[in-house]
Design a protein around this motif. Sequence first.
Motif, short mmCIF file in Angstrom:
data_model
loop_
_atom_site.label_atom_id
_atom_site.label_comp_id
_atom_site.label_asym_id
_atom_site.label_seq_id
_atom_site.Cartn_x
_atom_site.Cartn_y
_atom_site.Cartn_z
N PHE A 261 -63.39 -3.01 73.54
CA PHE A 261 -63.89 -4.30 73.98
C PHE A 261 -62.71 -5.24 74.16
N VAL A 262 -62.98 -6.41 74.74
CA VAL A 262 -61.95 -7.43 74.98
C VAL A 262 -61.95 -8.41 73.81
N GLY A 263 -60.82 -8.49 73.11
CA GLY A 263 -60.72 -9.40 71.97
C GLY A 263 -60.24 -10.78 72.33
N GLY A 264 -59.61 -10.94 73.50
CA GLY A 264 -59.11 -12.25 73.93
C GLY A 264 -58.79 -12.23 75.41
N ASP A 265 -58.97 -13.38 76.07
CA ASP A 265 -58.74 -13.48 77.51
C ASP A 265 -58.26 -14.90 77.81
N GLN A 266 -57.01 -15.02 78.28
CA GLN A 266 -56.44 -16.32 78.64
C GLN A 266 -55.90 -16.23 80.06
N ARG A 267 -56.24 -17.22 80.90
CA ARG A 267 -55.79 -17.25 82.28
C ARG A 267 -54.95 -18.51 82.51
N HIS A 268 -53.88 -18.37 83.28
CA HIS A 268 -53.01 -19.49 83.63
C HIS A 268 -52.88 -19.54 85.14
N SER A 269 -53.27 -20.68 85.74
CA SER A 269 -53.18 -20.91 87.18
C SER A 269 -54.12 -19.96 87.92
N ALA B 151 -52.61 -13.57 83.50
CA ALA B 151 -53.76 -13.33 82.63
C ALA B 151 -53.29 -12.59 81.39
N GLU B 152 -53.64 -13.12 80.21
CA GLU B 152 -53.29 -12.50 78.94
C GLU B 152 -54.56 -11.90 78.34
N LEU B 153 -54.61 -10.57 78.24
CA LEU B 153 -55.78 -9.87 77.71
C LEU B 153 -55.41 -9.16 76.41
N GLU B 154 -56.30 -9.27 75.43
CA GLU B 154 -56.15 -8.53 74.17
C GLU B 154 -57.28 -7.50 74.11
N LEU B 155 -56.92 -6.23 74.24
CA LEU B 155 -57.90 -5.15 74.31
C LEU B 155 -57.90 -4.38 72.99
N ARG B 156 -59.10 -4.09 72.49
CA ARG B 156 -59.27 -3.25 71.29
C ARG B 156 -59.93 -1.95 71.72
N THR C 97 -54.82 -2.13 69.15
CA THR C 97 -54.71 -3.39 69.89
C THR C 97 -53.67 -3.26 71.00
N ILE C 98 -54.08 -3.63 72.21
CA ILE C 98 -53.18 -3.62 73.36
C ILE C 98 -53.17 -5.02 73.96
N THR C 99 -52.01 -5.65 74.00
CA THR C 99 -51.85 -6.97 74.62
C THR C 99 -51.29 -6.77 76.02
N VAL C 100 -52.08 -7.14 77.02
CA VAL C 100 -51.73 -6.90 78.41
C VAL C 100 -51.49 -8.23 79.10
N SER C 101 -50.35 -8.35 79.80
CA SER C 101 -50.03 -9.52 80.62
C SER C 101 -50.06 -9.08 82.08
N LEU C 102 -51.00 -9.64 82.83
CA LEU C 102 -51.13 -9.34 84.25
C LEU C 102 -50.58 -10.53 85.02
#
Length: 320
Positions: A115-123, A130-135, A230-235
């Motif tokens: 599941f997605v533990g966190g989702d932050q979008r910039h611009s 986009a900063e995603l924290e995936l579990r 935990t996988i922290t993904v920066s798109l």
Amino acid sequence: MTTMGAGMDGQVGRRRNALLAATTLAAALALTGCGAGDSGARDNAGTAAEAPAANGGEVARDAAAGAPEGAGAGAPDLRVDQRAIIYTGKMRVQVNDVDSAAREATAVATQAGGFVGGDQRHSADADAVAELELRVPAAKFTGVVEEIAKLGRQQSREINTQDVTEETVDLEARITSQRARVESARRLLSRATSITDLVSLENELGRREADLASLEAKKRRLADLTALSTITVSLAGPAAKETEEKAETGFLVGLRGGWKAFVVSMTVLLTVLGALLPWLVALGVPLVALLVVLRRRRKPSAPVAPVSAPPPVPATRSAP
């Protein structure tokens, strides 16, 4: 009498002979039975020894048949599967469409059972991030990382592992010991006969139960970290800046930094002076005029010099 004595002696002799024959027959039967028993035991032992060997051969053949090709002669270390390992990953991927890539990354994690533990979008332009924290489950950690790396151009990747097997085993032992202490306190509390003992045991029981709850919470936390990685993904979009540049050092770098600090300080100082100038004009001019007036009033007038009488003119004497 003689005839009767001879007859009795003959009967006694026959009885002795019969008893001797029966004893000999019983001994022979006993020896035969022991020999058969030993032979049967040896046969049974041989059969029991052959059975494990046969089963072991079948097990070995089954293991060899189930082993993957190219595995080599060495068997895999199954103890690794029993260890408690926490996997964490951090990666940055440059994509053409950040929102679309974020949806695909979310779908990959969901399909893997996470599941997605966190989702932050910039611009929302070309420089969007986009900063995603995936579990995701630990067993599918590597596969999910590889799938996300295919969403665009991978710029960085960092994978870390932490072995918490010893901590988990120690925690299990402490929980077992603490549960025994709680049960002991409960038994003592049920046998309390005085108010003093009752209050003391209740306090002790509460403290032990709190310690047990804390240990169980740590166990659940470790279980969650080991079960879900935990996988922290920066798109990042096409125009987004890459990873931060390394810090520079040297005289010129210090000079540039000092000049920038001086300019910033002067800008702040001039800004403050500009903000205070209207107040200084509005309040300073009347204040200066007031001070001048007060000084003039307090200044003493110059003393008037007394008018002195003219010197006497000597009288003139007439001639005789």
